[in-house]
Enzyme design. Structure first.
Site, PDB file in Angstrom:
ATOM      1  N   THR A  17      55.495  39.353  46.001  1.00  0.00           N
ATOM      2  CA  THR A  17      55.191  39.495  44.715  1.00  0.00           C
ATOM      3  C   THR A  17      54.710  40.927  44.286  1.00  0.00           C
ATOM      4  O   THR A  17      54.601  41.739  43.186  1.00  0.00           O
ATOM      5  CB  THR A  17      55.039  38.134  43.698  1.00  0.00           C
ATOM      6  OG1 THR A  17      56.411  37.974  44.310  1.00  0.00           O
ATOM      7  CG2 THR A  17      55.857  38.673  42.376  1.00  0.00           C
ATOM      8  N   ARG A  21      49.926  39.802  51.146  1.00  0.00           N
ATOM      9  CA  ARG A  21      48.652  37.969  51.348  1.00  0.00           C
ATOM     10  C   ARG A  21      49.519  36.998  53.017  1.00  0.00           C
ATOM     11  O   ARG A  21      50.474  36.582  52.652  1.00  0.00           O
ATOM     12  CB  ARG A  21      49.289  37.151  50.054  1.00  0.00           C
ATOM     13  CG  ARG A  21      48.721  38.195  48.824  1.00  0.00           C
ATOM     14  CD  ARG A  21      48.506  37.030  47.504  1.00  0.00           C
ATOM     15  NE  ARG A  21      48.388  37.642  46.005  1.00  0.00           N
ATOM     16  CZ  ARG A  21      48.663  38.236  45.104  1.00  0.00           C
ATOM     17  NH1 ARG A  21      48.630  36.295  44.967  1.00  0.00           N
ATOM     18  NH2 ARG A  21      48.353  38.911  44.411  1.00  0.00           N
ATOM     19  N   SER A 112      44.892  37.836  44.346  1.00  0.00           N
ATOM     20  CA  SER A 112      44.672  37.481  42.782  1.00  0.00           C
ATOM     21  C   SER A 112      44.093  36.239  42.806  1.00  0.00           C
ATOM     22  O   SER A 112      43.144  35.853  43.180  1.00  0.00           O
ATOM     23  CB  SER A 112      45.932  37.113  42.546  1.00  0.00           C
ATOM     24  OG  SER A 112      45.821  37.535  41.298  1.00  0.00           O
ATOM     25  N   HIS A 113      44.917  34.876  42.467  1.00  0.00           N
ATOM     26  CA  HIS A 113      44.434  33.497  41.897  1.00  0.00           C
ATOM     27  C   HIS A 113      44.652  32.995  42.920  1.00  0.00           C
ATOM     28  O   HIS A 113      44.011  31.948  42.769  1.00  0.00           O
ATOM     29  CB  HIS A 113      45.351  33.668  41.243  1.00  0.00           C
ATOM     30  CG  HIS A 113      46.469  32.920  41.723  1.00  0.00           C
ATOM     31  ND1 HIS A 113      47.990  34.824  41.821  1.00  0.00           N
ATOM     32  CD2 HIS A 113      47.914  32.585  41.682  1.00  0.00           C
ATOM     33  CE1 HIS A 113      48.951  34.684  41.857  1.00  0.00           C
ATOM     34  NE2 HIS A 113      48.993  32.814  41.923  1.00  0.00           N
ATOM     35  N   ASP A 276      41.674  35.457  36.371  1.00  0.00           N
ATOM     36  CA  ASP A 276      41.852  35.615  37.705  1.00  0.00           C
ATOM     37  C   ASP A 276      41.084  35.970  38.371  1.00  0.00           C
ATOM     38  O   ASP A 276      40.082  36.965  38.561  1.00  0.00           O
ATOM     39  CB  ASP A 276      43.404  35.168  38.313  1.00  0.00           C
ATOM     40  CG  ASP A 276      43.843  36.764  38.192  1.00  0.00           C
ATOM     41  OD1 ASP A 276      43.133  37.572  37.232  1.00  0.00           O
ATOM     42  OD2 ASP A 276      44.996  37.026  39.089  1.00  0.00           O
ATOM     43  N   ASP A 278      41.500  38.882  40.369  1.00  0.00           N
ATOM     44  CA  ASP A 278      41.097  40.237  41.032  1.00  0.00           C
ATOM     45  C   ASP A 278      41.259  41.027  39.053  1.00  0.00           C
ATOM     46  O   ASP A 278      41.554  41.847  38.702  1.00  0.00           O
ATOM     47  CB  ASP A 278      42.592  40.816  41.464  1.00  0.00           C
ATOM     48  CG  ASP A 278      43.702  40.166  41.110  1.00  0.00           C
ATOM     49  OD1 ASP A 278      43.940  39.211  40.508  1.00  0.00           O
ATOM     50  OD2 ASP A 278      44.879  41.023  40.763  1.00  0.00           O
ATOM     51  N   ASP A 280      43.438  40.916  36.539  1.00  0.00           N
ATOM     52  CA  ASP A 280      44.831  40.717  36.036  1.00  0.00           C
ATOM     53  C   ASP A 280      45.534  39.730  34.419  1.00  0.00           C
ATOM     54  O   ASP A 280      47.017  40.138  34.101  1.00  0.00           O
ATOM     55  CB  ASP A 280      45.885  41.482  36.268  1.00  0.00           C
ATOM     56  CG  ASP A 280      46.137  40.893  37.904  1.00  0.00           C
ATOM     57  OD1 ASP A 280      45.427  38.986  38.013  1.00  0.00           O
ATOM     58  OD2 ASP A 280      46.593  40.952  38.402  1.00  0.00           O
ATOM     59  N   ARG A 281      45.084  38.269  35.280  1.00  0.00           N
ATOM     60  CA  ARG A 281      45.204  37.110  34.557  1.00  0.00           C
ATOM     61  C   ARG A 281      44.715  37.319  33.137  1.00  0.00           C
ATOM     62  O   ARG A 281      43.467  37.129  33.711  1.00  0.00           O
ATOM     63  CB  ARG A 281      45.509  36.459  35.187  1.00  0.00           C
ATOM     64  CG  ARG A 281      46.918  36.359  36.528  1.00  0.00           C
ATOM     65  CD  ARG A 281      47.245  34.620  36.697  1.00  0.00           C
ATOM     66  NE  ARG A 281      47.938  35.319  37.917  1.00  0.00           N
ATOM     67  CZ  ARG A 281      49.440  34.939  38.560  1.00  0.00           C
ATOM     68  NH1 ARG A 281      48.700  33.304  37.987  1.00  0.00           N
ATOM     69  NH2 ARG A 281      49.539  35.095  39.614  1.00  0.00           N
ATOM     70  N   GLU A 362      54.187  38.475  30.969  1.00  0.00           N
ATOM     71  CA  GLU A 362      54.973  37.146  32.421  1.00  0.00           C
ATOM     72  C   GLU A 362      54.033  35.865  31.958  1.00  0.00           C
ATOM     73  O   GLU A 362      52.809  35.430  31.470  1.00  0.00           O
ATOM     74  CB  GLU A 362      54.245  37.595  33.376  1.00  0.00           C
ATOM     75  CG  GLU A 362      55.371  38.550  34.520  1.00  0.00           C
ATOM     76  CD  GLU A 362      54.903  38.791  35.708  1.00  0.00           C
ATOM     77  OE1 GLU A 362      55.638  38.978  36.552  1.00  0.00           O
ATOM     78  OE2 GLU A 362      54.043  39.072  35.950  1.00  0.00           O
ATOM     79  N   GLU A 363      55.138  34.886  32.108  1.00  0.00           N
ATOM     80  CA  GLU A 363      54.376  33.157  31.768  1.00  0.00           C
ATOM     81  C   GLU A 363      53.110  32.936  32.906  1.00  0.00           C
ATOM     82  O   GLU A 363      52.953  32.139  32.734  1.00  0.00           O
ATOM     83  CB  GLU A 363      55.890  32.465  32.063  1.00  0.00           C
ATOM     84  CG  GLU A 363      56.511  32.172  33.174  1.00  0.00           C
ATOM     85  CD  GLU A 363      55.830  32.008  34.721  1.00  0.00           C
ATOM     86  OE1 GLU A 363      54.737  31.208  34.124  1.00  0.00           O
ATOM     87  OE2 GLU A 363      55.879  32.828  35.910  1.00  0.00           O
ATOM     88  N   SER A 364      53.001  33.480  33.341  1.00  0.00           N
ATOM     89  CA  SER A 364      52.221  33.517  35.018  1.00  0.00           C
ATOM     90  C   SER A 364      50.880  33.922  34.151  1.00  0.00           C
ATOM     91  O   SER A 364      50.028  34.260  34.839  1.00  0.00           O
ATOM     92  CB  SER A 364      52.473  34.026  36.410  1.00  0.00           C
ATOM     93  OG  SER A 364      52.719  35.015  35.963  1.00  0.00           O
ATOM     94  N   LYS A 375      48.951  44.494  34.600  1.00  0.00           N
ATOM     95  CA  LYS A 375      48.418  43.146  33.897  1.00  0.00           C
ATOM     96  C   LYS A 375      47.375  43.235  33.803  1.00  0.00           C
ATOM     97  O   LYS A 375      46.398  43.585  34.558  1.00  0.00           O
ATOM     98  CB  LYS A 375      49.251  42.232  33.708  1.00  0.00           C
ATOM     99  CG  LYS A 375      49.002  41.498  35.153  1.00  0.00           C
ATOM    100  CD  LYS A 375      49.202  39.825  35.844  1.00  0.00           C
ATOM    101  CE  LYS A 375      49.386  38.810  36.754  1.00  0.00           C
ATOM    102  NZ  LYS A 375      50.669  39.792  37.881  1.00  0.00           N
TER     103      LYS A 375
END
Ligand code: VG1
Ligand code: CO
Length: 542
Positions: A17, A21, A112-113, A276, A278, A280-281, A362-364, A375
């Site tokens: 996605t 990773r 990321s997370h 998070d 990186d 972006d969240r 996004e929902e995430s 994001k």
């Protein structure tokens, strides 16, 4: 000297996605990172003499791969690399630097997370010149290259001093180490009314920002505390650590539970937020109220005009398919379009470039806008602060008011992590076999409107993307969606997204788990989750 090193392909370098990773030990294998980076470079055309941005979220193994990437960029003909000081650069800041300095692209090292440390995860992704994640056409080319790679190119040069701002050279390529915060902060100052936020902090308004020992610490400290005047200590866990202090840098109610508990306590601050690994969240929690990312997207879109950067209004909204339909109602009322894309930010790039969408989400826990092509966690936090400052209302009131006006989309996501991959694939296959069938006993008396495997046609480049999630859509507007994660590194992660619309203000209160309990049960039965995965409960509920 430029060296050509013979190598052999690894079979597992398919970007997911959001980039490639894997566990750190996988990336530590000889030539593993080199192969992938060379496969990226081999997919590019016209990059000779151009600029490449390099940075990462600071996790374990970050500095090593930064050095490798710099030396390989030199050997592959780039004219200049821009590297965040210390090898650090949040994902949204990287996107901004690529755009602002007209770079050819960027390499962002991040998982990321996902957890970090020697046994944690690592990741590499490539962003294109618009600042956004490489679209599928490019990630497919990278994967194809990785399967036939025979050599990589690398400069035989000493390591670059990553911590000292300044310019040096590697094999004729200029290396500029820059302050990772400055450009990003300047952009935020353009978009938001810093005076309104500053006034709020000068009064009684209190905030807690949990940087989760990840990349946003330095950004949040500079912007919230030093520039906007939030009290010292507003930013907690503000120092990026290679293992995120042993925590999982995922800003959700499980891994940011400490923040949640404090926001629900009697003496809670007015506003709580987290980001998070990186950057972006975003997680937004008001005193006494958790704002679901889907609601946050809808709310930000509805109120964006209160921030100077969006005062002229927004052109459109885009959300990933599993994200709740709350944003659609806002778009409808604003008479603008709401686009529905597959999961992952790479699908928003074209819509943003073409000016079709201004705000995406996004929902995430991902929200962003056309200011960059990723994001952006702190952006969402600052937009929220700008809105709260202008409306002079609590987060709770703003959310309740929104539900009264638009209705509430009760929403939850249940994750079953590290499930045996074969079993997970079997479960998805079985669901696919149910598609199109009108009578499914597991649905009880819930009337089905339709079911499909989500496919997306990109209105800008006319590309088609299939197999993006199994959807069961009900006549009353409820939805149950299943998909497998494309970011995990262990077995498979099944994500189940459940949503129901509630227009009646008298019924809009309460816990989504209770409000959705019937659908949750249906979702479990329909997919035969327990018999097929052996899991009697999800590992994470958001
Ligand atoms: C997850 C989220 C998706 C997000 C992606 C990258 O993907 O569901 O919405 O874009 O992570 O986010 P998946 O395939 O695991 O569901 V991040 O913060 O890792 O860059
Ligand atoms: Co992220």
């Amino acid at each position: 000297m430029i060296k050509t090193i013979p190598t052999k392909p690894f079979p597992d370098q398919k970007p997911g996605t959001s980039g490639l990773r894997k566990k750190v030990p996988v990336f530590q294998q000889k030539n593993y990172a080199e192969n992938f980076i060379q496969s990226i470079f081999d997919s590019l055309e016209g990059h000779r003499g151009k600029t490449l941005v390099i940075g990462g979220d600071g996790r374990f193994h970050n500095r090593e791969v930064i050095q490798t990437a710099i030396k390989m960029a030199a050997a592959n003909g780039f004219g200049r690399v821009l590297v965040g000081q210390g090898g650090l650069l949040s994902t949204p800041a990287a996107s901004n630097v690529i755009r602002k300095h007209k770079a050819f692209g960027g390499i962002v090292l991040s998982a990321s997370h996902n957890p970090g440390g020697p046994d944690g995860d690592f990741g590499i992704k490539y962003n294109i010149s618009n600042g956004g994640p490489a679209p599928e056409k490019i990630t497919e080319a990278i994967f194809a290259n990785s399967k036939k790679i025979e050599r990589y190119l690398i400069a035989d040069a000493p390591d670059v001093a990553l911590d000292r701002i300044g310019t040096s050279e590697v094999e004729g390529m200029r290396v500029q180490i820059f302050d990772p915060v400055a450009d990003y902060q300047a952009l935020m100052e353009q978009l938001f009314d810093f005076d309104v936020i500053r006034d709020m902090f000068a009064g009684t308004f209190r905030m807690r920002f949990d940087a989760m020992h990840a990349i946003t610490g330095p950004y949040a400290k500079a912007i919230l505390e030093k520039t906007l005047g939030a009290a010292e200590g507003t930013v907690v866990n503000g120092i990026p650590l290679p293992d995120f202090g042993g925590h999982h840098p995922d800003p959700n109610l499980v891994y940011a539970k400490d923040l949640y508990d404090r926001m629900m306590a009697k003496d809670a601050p007015d506003f709580g937020a987290a980001s998070d690994g990186d950057g972006d969240r975003n997680l937004i929690i008001g005193r006494n109220i958790y704002v679901t990312p889907s609601d946050s997207l809808a709310l930000l879109a509805a109120n964006a005009h209160l921030a100077p950067g969006y005062a002229k209004g927004i052109a459109g909204i885009a959300r990933s398919m599993p994200t709740s339909m709350a944003a659609d109602r806002v778009a409808e009322q604003m008479k603008i379009k709401c686009y529905e894309t597959p999961t992952g930010w790479k699908f928003f790039g074209n819509l943003l470039d073409a000016g079709l969408a201004t705000i995406c989400g996004e929902e995430s826990a991902g929200t962003g806008s056309n200011h960059v092509r990723e994001k952006d966690g702190l952006w969402a936090v600052l937009l929220w602060l700008n809105i709260v400052g202008r409306r002079k209302e609590s987060v709770e009131n703003i959310v309740f008011q929104h539900w009264r006006e638009y209705g509430r989309n009760f929403y939850t996501r249940h994750d079953y992590e590290a499930v045996d991959a074969e079993r997970a694939n079997g479960l998805m296959k079985n669901l696919k076999d149910q598609l199109g069938k009108p009578n499914l006993p597991a649905l009880g008396n819930k009337a089905l409107k339709g079911s499909d495997d989500f496919a997306y046609h990109d209105p800008v480049d006319n590309s088609d993307t299939k197999g993006q999630g199994i959807r069961f859509l009900f006549k009353d507007g409820s939805r149950i969606i299943y998909r497998l994660s494309g970011t995990g590194t262990e077995g498979a992660t099944l994500r189940v997204y459940i949503e129901r619309y509630e227009p009646d203000p008298a019924k809009q209160g309460g816990d989504p788990q209770t409000a959705l309990s019937d659908l949750i049960q249906i979702a479990r039965n329909l997919a035969e989750i327990e018999p097929r995965t052996g899991r009697s409960a999800p590992s994470v509920i958001t």
